[in-house]
Design a protein around this motif. Structure first.
Motif, PDB file in Angstrom:
ATOM      1  N   VAL A  38       0.841  -1.206   0.000  1.00  0.00           N
ATOM      2  CA  VAL A  38       0.000   0.000   0.000  1.00  0.00           C
ATOM      3  C   VAL A  38       0.872   1.251   0.000  1.00  0.00           C
ATOM      4  CG1 VAL A  38      -1.707   1.309   1.307  1.00  0.00           C
ATOM      5  CG2 VAL A  38      -1.947  -1.170   1.085  1.00  0.00           C
ATOM      6  N   HIS A  39       1.923   1.260   0.827  1.00  0.00           N
ATOM      7  CA  HIS A  39       2.832   2.412   0.831  1.00  0.00           C
ATOM      8  C   HIS A  39       3.444   2.623  -0.556  1.00  0.00           C
ATOM      9  CE1 HIS A  39       2.759   3.599   5.003  1.00  0.00           C
ATOM     10  NE2 HIS A  39       2.989   2.372   5.409  1.00  0.00           N
ATOM     11  N   ALA A  40       3.794   1.529  -1.235  1.00  0.00           N
ATOM     12  CA  ALA A  40       4.387   1.644  -2.572  1.00  0.00           C
ATOM     13  C   ALA A  40       3.392   2.247  -3.560  1.00  0.00           C
ATOM     14  CB  ALA A  40       4.858   0.269  -3.051  1.00  0.00           C
ATOM     15  N   LEU A  41       2.116   1.842  -3.466  1.00  0.00           N
ATOM     16  CA  LEU A  41       1.095   2.410  -4.348  1.00  0.00           C
ATOM     17  C   LEU A  41       0.920   3.908  -4.091  1.00  0.00           C
ATOM     18  CD1 LEU A  41      -1.542  -0.450  -4.096  1.00  0.00           C
ATOM     19  CD2 LEU A  41      -0.484   0.323  -6.229  1.00  0.00           C
ATOM     20  N   ILE A  42       0.911   4.282  -2.820  1.00  0.00           N
ATOM     21  CA  ILE A  42       0.781   5.704  -2.481  1.00  0.00           C
ATOM     22  C   ILE A  42       1.952   6.492  -3.060  1.00  0.00           C
ATOM     23  CG2 ILE A  42       0.807   7.350  -0.572  1.00  0.00           C
ATOM     24  CD1 ILE A  42      -0.675   5.194   1.099  1.00  0.00           C
ATOM     25  N   ASN A  43       3.147   5.980  -2.867  1.00  0.00           N
ATOM     26  CA  ASN A  43       4.338   6.676  -3.374  1.00  0.00           C
ATOM     27  C   ASN A  43       4.342   6.767  -4.890  1.00  0.00           C
ATOM     28  OD1 ASN A  43       5.354   7.119  -0.791  1.00  0.00           O
ATOM     29  ND2 ASN A  43       6.495   5.193  -0.770  1.00  0.00           N
ATOM     30  N   GLN A  44       3.761   5.762  -5.545  1.00  0.00           N
ATOM     31  CA  GLN A  44       3.743   5.749  -7.001  1.00  0.00           C
ATOM     32  C   GLN A  44       2.780   6.781  -7.576  1.00  0.00           C
ATOM     33  OE1 GLN A  44       2.868   1.876  -8.656  1.00  0.00           O
ATOM     34  NE2 GLN A  44       2.947   2.595 -10.780  1.00  0.00           N
ATOM     35  N   TYR A  45       1.635   6.975  -6.898  1.00  0.00           N
ATOM     36  CA  TYR A  45       0.569   7.755  -7.518  1.00  0.00           C
ATOM     37  C   TYR A  45       0.186   9.055  -6.814  1.00  0.00           C
ATOM     38  CZ  TYR A  45      -0.298   3.707 -10.517  1.00  0.00           C
ATOM     39  OH  TYR A  45      -0.167   2.695 -11.430  1.00  0.00           O
ATOM     40  N   ALA A  46       0.581   9.243  -5.576  1.00  0.00           N
ATOM     41  CA  ALA A  46       0.120  10.433  -4.854  1.00  0.00           C
ATOM     42  C   ALA A  46       1.027  11.628  -5.039  1.00  0.00           C
ATOM     43  CB  ALA A  46      -0.036  10.124  -3.366  1.00  0.00           C
ATOM     44  N   GLY A  47       2.138  11.460  -5.730  1.00  0.00           N
ATOM     45  CA  GLY A  47       3.023  12.576  -6.023  1.00  0.00           C
ATOM     46  C   GLY A  47       3.575  13.227  -4.778  1.00  0.00           C
ATOM     47  N   THR A  48       3.650  14.548  -4.792  1.00  0.00           N
ATOM     48  CA  THR A  48       4.213  15.276  -3.644  1.00  0.00           C
ATOM     49  C   THR A  48       3.335  15.157  -2.411  1.00  0.00           C
ATOM     50  OG1 THR A  48       3.127  17.313  -4.383  1.00  0.00           O
ATOM     51  CG2 THR A  48       5.384  16.933  -5.134  1.00  0.00           C
ATOM     52  N   ASN A  49       2.096  14.722  -2.590  1.00  0.00           N
ATOM     53  CA  ASN A  49       1.189  14.558  -1.451  1.00  0.00           C
ATOM     54  C   ASN A  49       1.376  13.228  -0.741  1.00  0.00           C
ATOM     55  OD1 ASN A  49      -1.023  15.548   0.165  1.00  0.00           O
ATOM     56  ND2 ASN A  49      -2.341  14.079  -0.870  1.00  0.00           N
ATOM     57  N   ALA A  50       2.214  12.344  -1.269  1.00  0.00           N
ATOM     58  CA  ALA A  50       2.365  10.992  -0.722  1.00  0.00           C
ATOM     59  C   ALA A  50       2.640  10.961   0.779  1.00  0.00           C
ATOM     60  CB  ALA A  50       3.452  10.232  -1.487  1.00  0.00           C
ATOM     61  N   PRO A  51       3.517  11.831   1.325  1.00  0.00           N
ATOM     62  CA  PRO A  51       3.777  11.758   2.771  1.00  0.00           C
ATOM     63  C   PRO A  51       2.555  12.053   3.627  1.00  0.00           C
ATOM     64  CG  PRO A  51       5.514  12.992   1.642  1.00  0.00           C
ATOM     65  CD  PRO A  51       4.403  12.803   0.662  1.00  0.00           C
ATOM     66  N   ASN A  52       1.547  12.686   3.039  1.00  0.00           N
ATOM     67  CA  ASN A  52       0.354  13.066   3.799  1.00  0.00           C
ATOM     68  C   ASN A  52      -0.801  12.084   3.647  1.00  0.00           C
ATOM     69  OD1 ASN A  52       1.624  15.566   4.519  1.00  0.00           O
ATOM     70  ND2 ASN A  52       1.116  16.334   2.474  1.00  0.00           N
ATOM     71  N   VAL A  53      -0.633  11.071   2.807  1.00  0.00           N
ATOM     72  CA  VAL A  53      -1.709  10.108   2.556  1.00  0.00           C
ATOM     73  C   VAL A  53      -1.624   8.982   3.574  1.00  0.00           C
ATOM     74  CG1 VAL A  53      -2.704   8.482   0.901  1.00  0.00           C
ATOM     75  CG2 VAL A  53      -1.807  10.680   0.110  1.00  0.00           C
ATOM     76  N   GLY A  54      -2.687   8.795   4.339  1.00  0.00           N
ATOM     77  CA  GLY A  54      -2.700   7.792   5.396  1.00  0.00           C
ATOM     78  C   GLY A  54      -3.266   6.464   4.939  1.00  0.00           C
ATOM     79  N   ILE A  55      -3.188   5.478   5.839  1.00  0.00           N
ATOM     80  CA  ILE A  55      -3.755   4.148   5.605  1.00  0.00           C
ATOM     81  C   ILE A  55      -4.799   3.886   6.682  1.00  0.00           C
ATOM     82  CG2 ILE A  55      -3.322   1.668   5.531  1.00  0.00           C
ATOM     83  CD1 ILE A  55      -0.495   2.280   4.599  1.00  0.00           C
ATOM     84  N   ALA A  56      -6.012   3.535   6.247  1.00  0.00           N
ATOM     85  CA  ALA A  56      -7.091   3.183   7.169  1.00  0.00           C
ATOM     86  C   ALA A  56      -7.527   1.748   6.904  1.00  0.00           C
ATOM     87  CB  ALA A  56      -8.275   4.132   6.988  1.00  0.00           C
ATOM     88  N   VAL A  57      -7.549   0.937   7.949  1.00  0.00           N
ATOM     89  CA  VAL A  57      -8.054  -0.437   7.860  1.00  0.00           C
ATOM     90  C   VAL A  57      -9.441  -0.394   8.495  1.00  0.00           C
ATOM     91  CG1 VAL A  57      -7.591  -2.858   8.377  1.00  0.00           C
ATOM     92  CG2 VAL A  57      -5.685  -1.247   8.123  1.00  0.00           C
ATOM     93  N   THR A  58     -10.463  -0.098   7.688  1.00  0.00           N
ATOM     94  CA  THR A  58     -11.763   0.202   8.269  1.00  0.00           C
ATOM     95  C   THR A  58     -12.612  -1.030   8.578  1.00  0.00           C
ATOM     96  OG1 THR A  58     -12.717   0.625   6.070  1.00  0.00           O
ATOM     97  CG2 THR A  58     -11.835   2.519   7.284  1.00  0.00           C
ATOM     98  N   GLU A  59     -12.124  -2.221   8.234  1.00  0.00           N
ATOM     99  CA  GLU A  59     -12.713  -3.465   8.731  1.00  0.00           C
ATOM    100  C   GLU A  59     -11.600  -4.471   8.966  1.00  0.00           C
ATOM    101  OE1 GLU A  59     -15.996  -5.239   6.639  1.00  0.00           O
ATOM    102  OE2 GLU A  59     -16.936  -3.296   6.213  1.00  0.00           O
TER     103      GLU A  59
END
Length: 584
Positions: free
Chosen positions: A276-297
């Motif tokens: 998941v971290h790799a996907l965020i880094n690949q696609y979130a651009g400069t916003n990647a450090p601010n994108v969190g992970i939620a395990v909602t179930e």
């Protein structure tokens, strides 16, 4: 009325596709029995994560008539539940909040509307996580919900997710999730998601919006659906990755045995989180450090109301936090049982109920906690929001260890004995922390117990953990052997600080580290005369080659430059090589 369980959804997938789908990682053979002697090493200077206020969460559903009963706020706060998700799994994609109805005619219990829910959440001191209706709703309906929640009522709902398990909308053959859009592709979801983000943030720009991902390694990850050129995750994030605030995954690991289930947190979570971290880094651009992970179930699919799940729950929560999740939300507070096909596991009845609390006629009295509740409650003995999870390693696969460095310099360790037959004698060692010689306070949750016990027992270096038991050891550092002077020169949004450390002991220090927590939102950007790492508010500074030695009465000084926005308040405590320091 019960939710459609994850196991039932996966059965539907198999029936629809008529093939064996890759919905779980192949289970490893149960680990061989280990010797009862176990070594655990704790590195209080190696930070993994800061405990989020929303780190421990749970789901509530509008078909649950007891979700807002008078005892629920106390039960939520008693287990440290900082997040409560609403309105309930797949129901969310048919739920219309303004009328408190479910589009498909599903049962909605009295006193479960949004305001009633918010009364319970606020009384518990928790934060809501709201699932906006993607399947049969509109961006305008979701924006109206934000308007009502945060403008009209002033509830300050921060976290919103767009849809539940949207990939179960028929795109890959399985159809458990309501979706009335003409196209069910990942491309369609991502483009519609952008409309939700635009409409909802126009009302309240401060909210955080999450996007639904498939869990890496689980069905339908890796499958390219009709109308898409890539699988769900790559398609959705390639379109919306720069516009979202967090991503959402669900985890319900299958297991072949109790031992297999209890090994899942360590076997699965680091790999899922890494992907998941790799996907965020690949696609979130400069916003990647601010994108969190939620395990909602999250939950187990076996042994749900018995001792194994009591051990699994805290291990699951803490391992997800250590790997970067800002919330993990158990399914569910109440779920219910069919009251058929009941089995006995380790001397207790398994009601096949995904709930943390009893809620069916064949079960103990309403709201009686199951083991997963008590296991989760043990996290409150380990640490609090704002404390720092640090590295803990066990020599045995049959014993999990988690450690927390508290803001005042105390260090607590959780030991989870997964061996159903043998007591574990645990030898503990420490780096970056020197425990006092006094007898520590120890909290214990034992197999099939109905409460948590406490005692002064063992020592900081030796503890005994009963079979299928959880122990939390709380330790104070040795008495002060240092003095810290903290100075700063600040301006709006910036600060330059200096930290002077004086060795007040009678012997030379050869190598040092200094830990502290910023009281505000200060973020170190440059530093000198020390090596500095920061995780959230928690900072750790270590010596460089030329200032490692501090003679008795001697001092060293290091400095930093930092930014801040809301507060640059001074740290209130420092610890030096694990010992609390005096200030000034």
């Amino acid at each position: 009325m019960r939710a459609l369980t994850f196991r039932q959804r996966m059965t539907a997938v198999a029936a629809t596709l008529s093939l064996a789908v890759a919905c779980a990682v192949t289970a490893a053979a149960p680990p061989a029995a280990a010797d009862s002697a176990v070594s655990v090493s704790v590195d209080a200077a190696q930070q993994l994560a800061v405990i989020p206020s929303t780190g421990v969460g749970v789901n509530e559903a509008v078909y649950d008539p007891h979700m807002n009963s008078s005892d629920i706020p106390g039960l939520l706060s008693g287990a440290g539940m900082g997040a409560v998700r609403y309105p309930g799994g797949s129901y969310a994609d048919g739920y219309h909040w303004q009328t408190n109805t479910e589009q498909g005619g599903g049962y909605v219990a009295p006193n479960t509307d949004f305001d009633a829910f918010m009364g319970t959440v606020r009384a518990a001191g928790a934060q809501p996580i709201i699932t906006a209706n993607y399947g049969s709703g509109t961006p305008q309906e979701a924006a109206a919900w934000v308007q009502y929640a945060n403008v009209t009522k002033g509830y300050g709902v921060k976290y919103w997710e767009i849809g539940n398990e949207v990939y179960g909308n028929g795109e890959y053959g399985a159809t458990w999730e309501t979706d009335t859009h003409s196209s069910h592709s990942a491309t369609t979801y991502a483009n519609n998601l952008l409309q939700y983000v635009s409409a909802m943030k126009a009302v309240d720009p401060s909210i955080k919006i999450g996007v639904v991902l498939t869990t890496p390694g689980f069905w339908p990850d890796g499958i390219v659906g009709p109308g898409d050129s890539m699988d769900w995750n790559h398609t959705v994030l390639s379109i919306a990755g720069s516009k979202i605030d967090y991503v959402i995954v669900h985890t319900y690991p299958d297991s072949t045995s109790e031992a297999d289930l209890l090994g899942k947190p360590q076997a699965l979570i680091p790999g899922i989180a890494g992907s998941v971290h790799a996907l965020i880094n690949q696609y979130a651009g400069t916003n990647a450090p601010n994108v969190g992970i939620a395990v909602t179930e999250a939950n187990a699919t076996s042994y749900r109301d018995t001792a194994p799940n009591g051990l699994f729950a805290p291990d699951e929560y803490l391992t997800w936090m250590e790997n970067g999740a800002f919330t993990t939300d158990w399914w569910a507070l109440h779920n219910g049982s069919s009251c058929s096909g009941l089995t006995t596991v380790d001397g207790a009845t398994d009601y096949n109920d995904y709930g943390m609390l009893a809620s069916s006629s064949c079960e103990p009295p309403q709201d009686t906690p199951f083991p997963a509740y008590y296991g989760t409650q043990m996290i409150t003995k380990l640490g609090s929001p704002g404390d720092t999870l640090v590295k803990a390693a066990s020599s045995s696969s049959l014993l999990s260890a988690h450690a927390v460095r508290r803001a005042d310099g105390d260090v607590d360790v959780m030991l989870i004995n997964k061996d159903p037959n043998n007591t574990a004698t645990v030898s503990l060692s420490y780096a970056g922390f020197t425990p006092s010689s006094g007898t520590p306070t120890v909290y214990s949750y034992l197999e099939n117990a109905h409460s948590i016990g406490s005692a002064q027992s063992g020592s900081a270096t030796t503890q005994t953990v009963p079979a299928y038991g959880i122990t939390v050891v709380q330790m104070h550092p040795t008495s002060a052997s240092c003095r810290v002077v903290y100075n700063k020169n600040e301006w709006n949004g910036g600060v330059v600080g200096s930290v002077t450390i004086t060795n007040t002991s009678g012997s030379q220090v050869n190598g040092w580290d200094l830990g502290f927590n910023f009281a505000g939102d200060t973020n170190v950007t440059k530093f000198w005369s020390a090596t500095v790492s920061q995780s959230g508010p928690s900072v750790n500074a270590g010596n460089v080659s030329y200032d490692a030695a501090i003679a008795p009465g001697g001092s060293v000084q290091w400095g930093f430059q930092a930014t801040w926005s809301s507060s640059d308040a001074d740290p209130s405590a420092f610890w030096f090589n694990g010992a609390a320091c005096s200030i000034g």
